[in-house]
Design a protein around this motif. Structure first.
Motif, PDB file in Angstrom:
ATOM      1  N   MET A  64       0.873  -1.319  -0.183  1.00  0.00           N
ATOM      2  CA  MET A  64       0.076  -0.097  -0.395  1.00  0.00           C
ATOM      3  C   MET A  64       1.021   0.901  -0.437  1.00  0.00           C
ATOM      4  O   MET A  64       0.938   2.032   0.745  1.00  0.00           O
ATOM      5  N   PRO A  65       1.461   1.783  -1.215  1.00  0.00           N
ATOM      6  CA  PRO A  65       2.846   2.317  -1.146  1.00  0.00           C
ATOM      7  C   PRO A  65       1.527   4.382  -0.552  1.00  0.00           C
ATOM      8  O   PRO A  65       2.808   4.267  -0.491  1.00  0.00           O
ATOM      9  N   ASN A  66       0.742   4.051  -0.986  1.00  0.00           N
ATOM     10  CA  ASN A  66      -0.234   6.133  -0.557  1.00  0.00           C
ATOM     11  C   ASN A  66      -0.841   4.971   0.421  1.00  0.00           C
ATOM     12  O   ASN A  66      -1.598   5.981   1.398  1.00  0.00           O
ATOM     13  N   GLY A  67      -0.381   4.315   1.440  1.00  0.00           N
ATOM     14  CA  GLY A  67      -1.209   4.283   2.910  1.00  0.00           C
ATOM     15  C   GLY A  67      -2.534   3.545   2.694  1.00  0.00           C
ATOM     16  O   GLY A  67      -2.754   3.857   1.899  1.00  0.00           O
ATOM     17  N   PHE A  68      -3.339   4.268   4.287  1.00  0.00           N
ATOM     18  CA  PHE A  68      -4.380   4.144   4.013  1.00  0.00           C
ATOM     19  C   PHE A  68      -5.083   5.136   3.874  1.00  0.00           C
ATOM     20  O   PHE A  68      -5.079   6.198   3.808  1.00  0.00           O
ATOM     21  N   ASN A  69      -6.104   5.111   2.778  1.00  0.00           N
ATOM     22  CA  ASN A  69      -6.757   5.820   2.216  1.00  0.00           C
ATOM     23  C   ASN A  69      -7.832   6.407   2.744  1.00  0.00           C
ATOM     24  O   ASN A  69      -8.690   7.318   2.899  1.00  0.00           O
ATOM     25  N   HIS A  70      -8.376   5.155   3.781  1.00  0.00           N
ATOM     26  CA  HIS A  70      -9.837   5.336   4.627  1.00  0.00           C
ATOM     27  C   HIS A  70      -9.332   4.921   5.688  1.00  0.00           C
ATOM     28  O   HIS A  70      -8.759   3.853   5.888  1.00  0.00           O
ATOM     29  N   ARG A  71      -9.644   5.376   7.032  1.00  0.00           N
ATOM     30  CA  ARG A  71      -9.673   5.319   8.317  1.00  0.00           C
ATOM     31  C   ARG A  71     -11.207   5.587   8.903  1.00  0.00           C
ATOM     32  O   ARG A  71     -11.621   6.904   9.206  1.00  0.00           O
ATOM     33  N   ASN A  72     -12.213   4.144   8.529  1.00  0.00           N
ATOM     34  CA  ASN A  72     -13.568   4.356   9.595  1.00  0.00           C
ATOM     35  C   ASN A  72     -12.939   3.626  11.041  1.00  0.00           C
ATOM     36  O   ASN A  72     -12.590   2.772  11.318  1.00  0.00           O
ATOM     37  N   ILE A  73     -14.276   4.338  11.783  1.00  0.00           N
ATOM     38  CA  ILE A  73     -14.682   3.742  13.135  1.00  0.00           C
ATOM     39  C   ILE A  73     -15.652   2.500  12.874  1.00  0.00           C
ATOM     40  O   ILE A  73     -16.792   3.612  12.649  1.00  0.00           O
ATOM     41  N   CYS A  74     -15.922   1.718  12.983  1.00  0.00           N
ATOM     42  CA  CYS A  74     -17.382   1.144  13.501  1.00  0.00           C
ATOM     43  C   CYS A  74     -17.403   0.504  14.540  1.00  0.00           C
ATOM     44  O   CYS A  74     -16.890   0.130  15.673  1.00  0.00           O
ATOM     45  N   GLU A  75     -19.000   0.026  14.487  1.00  0.00           N
ATOM     46  CA  GLU A  75     -19.485  -0.299  15.762  1.00  0.00           C
ATOM     47  C   GLU A  75     -19.835  -1.840  15.474  1.00  0.00           C
ATOM     48  O   GLU A  75     -20.798  -1.829  14.681  1.00  0.00           O
ATOM     49  N   ILE A  76     -19.654  -2.830  16.455  1.00  0.00           N
ATOM     50  CA  ILE A  76     -20.015  -4.067  15.779  1.00  0.00           C
ATOM     51  C   ILE A  76     -21.599  -4.507  16.512  1.00  0.00           C
ATOM     52  O   ILE A  76     -21.101  -4.331  17.577  1.00  0.00           O
ATOM     53  N   LEU A  77     -22.649  -4.903  15.428  1.00  0.00           N
ATOM     54  CA  LEU A  77     -23.898  -4.845  15.643  1.00  0.00           C
ATOM     55  C   LEU A  77     -24.010  -6.331  15.772  1.00  0.00           C
ATOM     56  O   LEU A  77     -25.085  -6.465  16.368  1.00  0.00           O
ATOM     57  N   ALA A  78     -23.491  -7.316  15.286  1.00  0.00           N
ATOM     58  CA  ALA A  78     -23.776  -8.594  15.640  1.00  0.00           C
ATOM     59  C   ALA A  78     -22.811  -9.616  14.793  1.00  0.00           C
ATOM     60  O   ALA A  78     -22.128  -9.285  14.125  1.00  0.00           O
ATOM     61  N   VAL A  79     -22.155 -10.766  15.246  1.00  0.00           N
ATOM     62  CA  VAL A  79     -21.607 -11.869  15.437  1.00  0.00           C
ATOM     63  C   VAL A  79     -21.916 -12.785  15.084  1.00  0.00           C
ATOM     64  O   VAL A  79     -23.312 -13.573  15.950  1.00  0.00           O
TER      65      VAL A  79
END
Length: 83
Positions: A64-79
């Motif tokens: 990934m030469p350009n690093g992270f394009n997106h850094r999202n924070i999510c909450e797990i609702l179900a597993v």
């Protein structure tokens, strides 16, 4: 190393679809933390990411030469888990 920073799990996968012209990488990473405080420290580069060995950073930058394009924070609702 991860537990001391509140990381409980992590993963990496190959993105098959959708293809996205704004995100040319085919690699997807996720980290799971024990608290929002630990998440915020990670987002500020103050936790696990600050201790990644240099050789792993080199390999990451090759994939990934350009690093992270997106850094999202999510909450797990179900597993689901296997029996």
């Amino acid at each position: 190393m991860p537990k001391k920073h509140g990381m409980t799990r992590w993963g990496v996968a190959t993105t098959i679809a959708p293809q996205d012209m704004h995100n040319p990488s085919n690699i997807f990473f996720w980290d799971i933390y024990d608290s929002m405080s630990s998440v915020m420290k990670h987002m500020a580069y103050e936790s696990v990411i600050s201790e990644v060995p240099q050789e792993m950073n080199v390999e990451f930058n090759e994939n990934m030469p350009n690093g992270f394009n997106h850094r999202n924070i999510c909450e797990i609702l179900a597993v689901t888990e296997p029996k």
